[in-house]
Design an enzyme around this catalytic site. Structure first.
Site, short mmCIF file in Angstrom:
data_model
loop_
_atom_site.label_atom_id
_atom_site.label_comp_id
_atom_site.label_asym_id
_atom_site.label_seq_id
_atom_site.Cartn_x
_atom_site.Cartn_y
_atom_site.Cartn_z
CB VAL A 195 34.42 106.53 72.17
CG1 VAL A 195 34.62 107.36 73.41
CG2 VAL A 195 34.98 105.14 72.35
CB CYS A 196 30.05 110.17 72.01
SG CYS A 196 28.72 109.60 73.09
NE ARG A 197 28.99 115.59 77.23
CZ ARG A 197 28.35 115.57 78.41
NH1 ARG A 197 29.03 115.59 79.52
NH2 ARG A 197 27.04 115.55 78.47
CG MET A 247 35.73 110.19 75.72
SD MET A 247 37.00 108.90 75.84
CE MET A 247 38.41 109.89 76.39
#
Length: 99
Positions: A62-64, A90
């Site tokens: 997961v990242c932004r 996210m």
């Protein structure tokens, strides 16, 4: 590269599945909230922290927005890891976060 939507991953979290979620964002981003139970390993530290990632487990990255975690997935796949990228990052996550 395997991908999962934020909604699909949220359903797995809510169902109480035992998951390995790795958040590759920077410290200041993670401070604003991460998926409950996610392990934080910034993207730049992944190569030197491979020993902290279990090769026998499946990992969700997961990242932004999904870009950095996609890069991490490509790198980890080349190293023999079983990984899935959370598309949209996210920005797409609508469920609770832990700070």
């Amino acid at each position: 590269m395997k991908e999962i939507t934020a909604k699909e991953l949220a359903e797995k979290v809510k169902a109480g599945e035992k998951l390995s979620i790795i958040d590759v964002r920077e410290d200041e981003e993670v401070a604003q909230g991460k998926i409950p139970g996610a392990k934080h390993i910034p993207l730049g530290e992944i190569p030197e922290r491979l020993d902290k990632i279990d090769k026998n487990e499946h990992h969700y990255l997961v990242c932004r927005s999904g870009g950095r975690s996609g890069k991490a997935c490509g790198f980890l796949e080349n190293e023999g890891f079983d990984v899935t990228n959370m598309e949209g990052g996210m920005l797409s996550w609508e469920d609770e976060v832990e700070k």
